[in-house]
Design a protein around this motif. Structure first.
Motif, PDB file in Angstrom:
ATOM      1  N   UNK A 152      29.375  31.026  55.584  1.00 60.05           N
ATOM      2  CA  UNK A 152      30.490  31.699  54.927  1.00 60.05           C
ATOM      3  C   UNK A 152      30.797  31.178  53.534  1.00 60.05           C
ATOM      4  N   UNK A 153      29.780  30.702  52.807  1.00 63.10           N
ATOM      5  CA  UNK A 153      29.997  30.081  51.497  1.00 63.10           C
ATOM      6  C   UNK A 153      30.448  31.132  50.480  1.00 63.10           C
ATOM      7  N   UNK A 154      31.540  30.836  49.784  1.00 65.24           N
ATOM      8  CA  UNK A 154      32.135  31.781  48.838  1.00 65.24           C
ATOM      9  C   UNK A 154      32.532  31.052  47.557  1.00 65.24           C
ATOM     10  N   UNK A 155      32.242  31.698  46.413  1.00 62.42           N
ATOM     11  CA  UNK A 155      32.692  31.171  45.130  1.00 62.42           C
ATOM     12  C   UNK A 155      33.153  32.321  44.252  1.00 62.42           C
ATOM     13  N   UNK A 156      34.465  32.337  43.955  1.00 68.51           N
ATOM     14  CA  UNK A 156      35.054  33.325  43.057  1.00 68.51           C
ATOM     15  C   UNK A 156      35.555  32.594  41.812  1.00 68.51           C
ATOM     16  N   UNK A 157      35.083  33.031  40.651  1.00 72.45           N
ATOM     17  CA  UNK A 157      35.528  32.433  39.399  1.00 72.45           C
ATOM     18  C   UNK A 157      36.721  33.230  38.865  1.00 72.45           C
ATOM     19  N   UNK A 158      37.869  32.599  38.647  1.00 76.62           N
ATOM     20  CA  UNK A 158      39.058  33.332  38.182  1.00 76.62           C
ATOM     21  C   UNK A 158      38.877  33.864  36.763  1.00 76.62           C
ATOM     22  N   UNK A 159      39.417  35.035  36.515  1.00 73.78           N
ATOM     23  CA  UNK A 159      39.424  35.644  35.182  1.00 73.78           C
ATOM     24  C   UNK A 159      40.863  35.636  34.691  1.00 73.78           C
ATOM     25  N   UNK A 160      41.109  34.980  33.558  1.00 77.07           N
ATOM     26  CA  UNK A 160      42.462  34.828  33.046  1.00 77.07           C
ATOM     27  C   UNK A 160      42.734  35.840  31.937  1.00 77.07           C
ATOM     28  N   UNK A 161      43.952  36.285  31.836  1.00 69.75           N
ATOM     29  CA  UNK A 161      44.342  37.237  30.803  1.00 69.75           C
ATOM     30  C   UNK A 161      45.845  37.219  30.607  1.00 69.75           C
ATOM     31  N   UNK A 162      46.323  38.062  29.709  1.00 71.46           N
ATOM     32  CA  UNK A 162      47.758  38.122  29.456  1.00 71.46           C
ATOM     33  C   UNK A 162      48.154  37.371  28.205  1.00 71.46           C
ATOM     34  N   UNK A 163      49.265  37.792  27.613  1.00 69.63           N
ATOM     35  CA  UNK A 163      49.791  37.142  26.401  1.00 69.63           C
ATOM     36  C   UNK A 163      51.317  37.293  26.406  1.00 69.63           C
ATOM     37  N   UNK A 164      52.037  36.234  26.111  1.00 63.90           N
ATOM     38  CA  UNK A 164      51.576  34.923  25.638  1.00 63.90           C
ATOM     39  C   UNK A 164      51.220  33.968  26.776  1.00 63.90           C
TER      40      UNK A 164
ATOM     41  N   UNK B 112      49.100  33.016  30.027  1.00 66.15           N
ATOM     42  CA  UNK B 112      47.879  33.339  30.740  1.00 66.15           C
ATOM     43  C   UNK B 112      48.124  33.361  32.245  1.00 66.15           C
ATOM     44  N   UNK B 113      47.518  34.324  32.884  1.00 66.34           N
ATOM     45  CA  UNK B 113      47.586  34.404  34.347  1.00 66.34           C
ATOM     46  C   UNK B 113      46.273  34.996  34.852  1.00 66.34           C
ATOM     47  N   UNK B 114      46.014  34.793  36.129  1.00 61.62           N
ATOM     48  CA  UNK B 114      44.777  35.320  36.699  1.00 61.62           C
ATOM     49  C   UNK B 114      44.910  36.824  36.895  1.00 61.62           C
ATOM     50  N   UNK B 115      43.953  37.562  36.319  1.00 58.51           N
ATOM     51  CA  UNK B 115      43.990  39.019  36.409  1.00 58.51           C
ATOM     52  C   UNK B 115      42.833  39.558  37.245  1.00 58.51           C
ATOM     53  N   UNK B 116      41.979  38.687  37.711  1.00 58.50           N
ATOM     54  CA  UNK B 116      40.856  39.116  38.530  1.00 58.50           C
ATOM     55  C   UNK B 116      39.988  37.930  38.898  1.00 58.50           C
ATOM     56  N   UNK B 117      38.862  38.207  39.529  1.00 57.88           N
ATOM     57  CA  UNK B 117      37.938  37.142  39.913  1.00 57.88           C
ATOM     58  C   UNK B 117      36.514  37.684  39.952  1.00 57.88           C
ATOM     59  N   UNK B 118      35.595  36.894  39.428  1.00 59.34           N
ATOM     60  CA  UNK B 118      34.174  37.228  39.512  1.00 59.34           C
ATOM     61  C   UNK B 118      33.664  36.736  40.866  1.00 59.34           C
ATOM     62  N   UNK B 119      33.280  37.666  41.726  1.00 57.93           N
ATOM     63  CA  UNK B 119      32.840  37.318  43.077  1.00 57.93           C
ATOM     64  C   UNK B 119      31.347  36.975  43.036  1.00 57.93           C
ATOM     65  N   UNK B 120      31.054  35.782  42.539  1.00 59.55           N
ATOM     66  CA  UNK B 120      29.667  35.370  42.317  1.00 59.55           C
ATOM     67  C   UNK B 120      28.906  35.175  43.617  1.00 59.55           C
TER      68      UNK B 120
ATOM     69  N   UNK C 198      30.393  42.210  39.385  1.00 55.06           N
ATOM     70  CA  UNK C 198      30.968  41.364  40.438  1.00 55.06           C
ATOM     71  C   UNK C 198      32.478  41.224  40.315  1.00 55.06           C
ATOM     72  N   UNK C 199      33.054  41.705  39.204  1.00 54.10           N
ATOM     73  CA  UNK C 199      34.513  41.728  39.077  1.00 54.10           C
ATOM     74  C   UNK C 199      35.131  42.773  39.992  1.00 54.10           C
ATOM     75  N   UNK C 200      34.377  43.844  40.227  1.00 57.66           N
ATOM     76  CA  UNK C 200      34.880  44.935  41.062  1.00 57.66           C
ATOM     77  C   UNK C 200      33.719  45.533  41.851  1.00 57.66           C
ATOM     78  N   UNK C 201      33.211  44.794  42.843  1.00 56.88           N
ATOM     79  CA  UNK C 201      32.052  45.276  43.597  1.00 56.88           C
ATOM     80  C   UNK C 201      32.406  46.489  44.448  1.00 56.88           C
ATOM     81  N   UNK C 202      31.411  47.321  44.783  1.00 56.75           N
ATOM     82  CA  UNK C 202      31.665  48.506  45.610  1.00 56.75           C
ATOM     83  C   UNK C 202      32.202  48.122  46.986  1.00 56.75           C
ATOM     84  N   UNK C 203      32.966  49.026  47.569  1.00 56.75           N
ATOM     85  CA  UNK C 203      33.445  48.823  48.932  1.00 56.75           C
ATOM     86  C   UNK C 203      32.296  48.973  49.909  1.00 56.75           C
ATOM     87  N   UNK C 204      32.486  48.474  51.129  1.00 57.19           N
ATOM     88  CA  UNK C 204      31.453  48.611  52.136  1.00 57.19           C
ATOM     89  C   UNK C 204      30.206  47.845  51.763  1.00 57.19           C
TER      90      UNK C 204
END
Length: 374
Positions: free
Chosen positions: A26-38, A40-48, A298-304
């Protein structure tokens, strides 16, 4: 055949002989994607890497294959704990190391080593070859008989280099020679497991054969287990005893080498094997499976099923249900596939169906057209 016609089988099961040296579950690694101004907050994740499971036995070689960006290298760096996993389990010799501290990892660091992809950037240009090879021994407090320098020269000879190269710098060597230095560095701590991250992809074909044969000889003579990461299917077939196929962070198929190459069950695996060139021109076939479309983000992989947007066999079920990684009826022991509508292993039928799907690409009922509506 549908995935309901399966035999109960745990994901990534190792051969029956003995306890696995490495167990990944079950190994999982998601890299957070930061955005927003002023702020910064997490706006997504790269599901590597997402829910990857496999095992490696002592002295065994496991191939890890797939297109660029499928998560192969990230998986290797997670196993060596160069990256911190988001979740999942990594057991080495029965010891859980997925979230172990640096102090807890220290005793086993020497037993898990890595050969990096780029022989030009993985060696410190300011250090001599001798320093590069002896530094790991110094850091881990290893004092071999005869001294570290003598051991380093012995390792240079083992990997096919002249011991007199001990005082030279990396820029004085070719790419193949640098990769051999990287192998010598990995061997300096007498590891039991080596993660080889595309160790020959940056080398000429003739040098590739030399390095692969070198690694095979080391595996045979020293009993080292390998996770061999590559995208060249011919090299993987030559080197690995079992093969794991990844697509967009997921394991889609895992089997022993002969079973996977002779009777692939997942459409993606079949497409990869179809695209591999044959050394004999007489065996080359114009009937190839040509995948349409690009690899999804990988930011928005297909469902199923993640492969459904490029799959000629995709149906509505593929968009709503993720296929489990199981052993299908008719498959060899330990041959696991994640597909609702697996292949029957017939190359002719697969190519014919794939071509029919490609011709119908513009029609609204094909998988890619349906995927845009989800």
């Amino acid at each position: 055949m549908s995935a309901e016609q399966t035999l109960s089988k745990p994901a990534g099961q190792a051969p029956a002989s003995g306890t696995p040296l490495l167990e990944v579950e079950g190994l999982t690694k998601h890299f957070p994607v930061m955005g927003g101004f002023p702020f910064k907050r997490q706006v997504g994740a790269v599901q590597a890497v997402d829910n990857v499971s496999f095992t490696v036995g002592a002295g065994e070689s496991l191939g890890l294959v797939g297109e660029s960006g499928c998560g192969k290298s990230t998986t290797g760096r997670l196993v060596t704990r160069l990256y911190e996993p988001t979740s999942g389990s990594i057991k080495y010799n029965g010891q859980e190391i997925a979230h172990a501290s640096r102090k807890e990892l220290a005793p086993i660091r020497s037993e898990i080593q890595m050969i990096f992809q780029d022989p030009y950037s993985s060696l410190n240009p300011r250090h001599t070859v001798g320093t590069i090879i002896t530094n790991p021994m110094e850091i881990n407090g290893i004092n071999p008989p005869g001294g570290r320098a003598a051991r380093a020269k012995e390792l240079l000879e083992i990997v096919g280099l002249n011991p007199e190269h001990y005082n030279r710098f990396p820029h004085e060597f070719s790419g193949g020679q640098r990769q051999r230095i990287g192998v010598a560095r990995a061997l300096s701590l007498n590891p039991k497991l080596i993660i080889a991250d595309e160790p020959v992809s940056a080398l000429d074909v003739s040098i590739q054969a030399q390095v692969v044969n070198l690694l095979q000889g080391l595996q045979r003579d020293m009993g080292i287990a390998f996770v061999f990461i590559a995208h060249d299917l011919s090299i993987v077939r030559h080197f690995s005893q079992r093969v794991t196929v990844m697509y967009l962070g997921k394991v889609v198929e895992i089997a022993d080498r002969d079973s996977l190459y002779n009777k692939p069950r997942h459409p993606y695996t079949h497409a990869l094997l179809s695209a591999a060139p044959d050394a004999d021109p007489d065996n080359e076939s114009a009937d190839r499976i040509r995948l349409t479309g690009d690899v999804p983000s990988p930011l928005n992989p297909p469902s199923g099923c993640r492969f459904r947007t490029r799959c000629w066999k995709a149906q509505e079920k593929c968009a709503t249900e993720e296929p489990p990684l199981v052993q299908l009826s008719g498959s060899a022991e330990g041959h696991l596939t994640a597909c609702h509508f697996p292949e029957d292993g017939s190359t002719t039928d697969s190519v014919r169906v794939a071509k029919a799907g490609a011709k119908a690409e513009a029609k609204p009922e094909v998988p890619e057209a349906r995927a845009t509506k989800d």
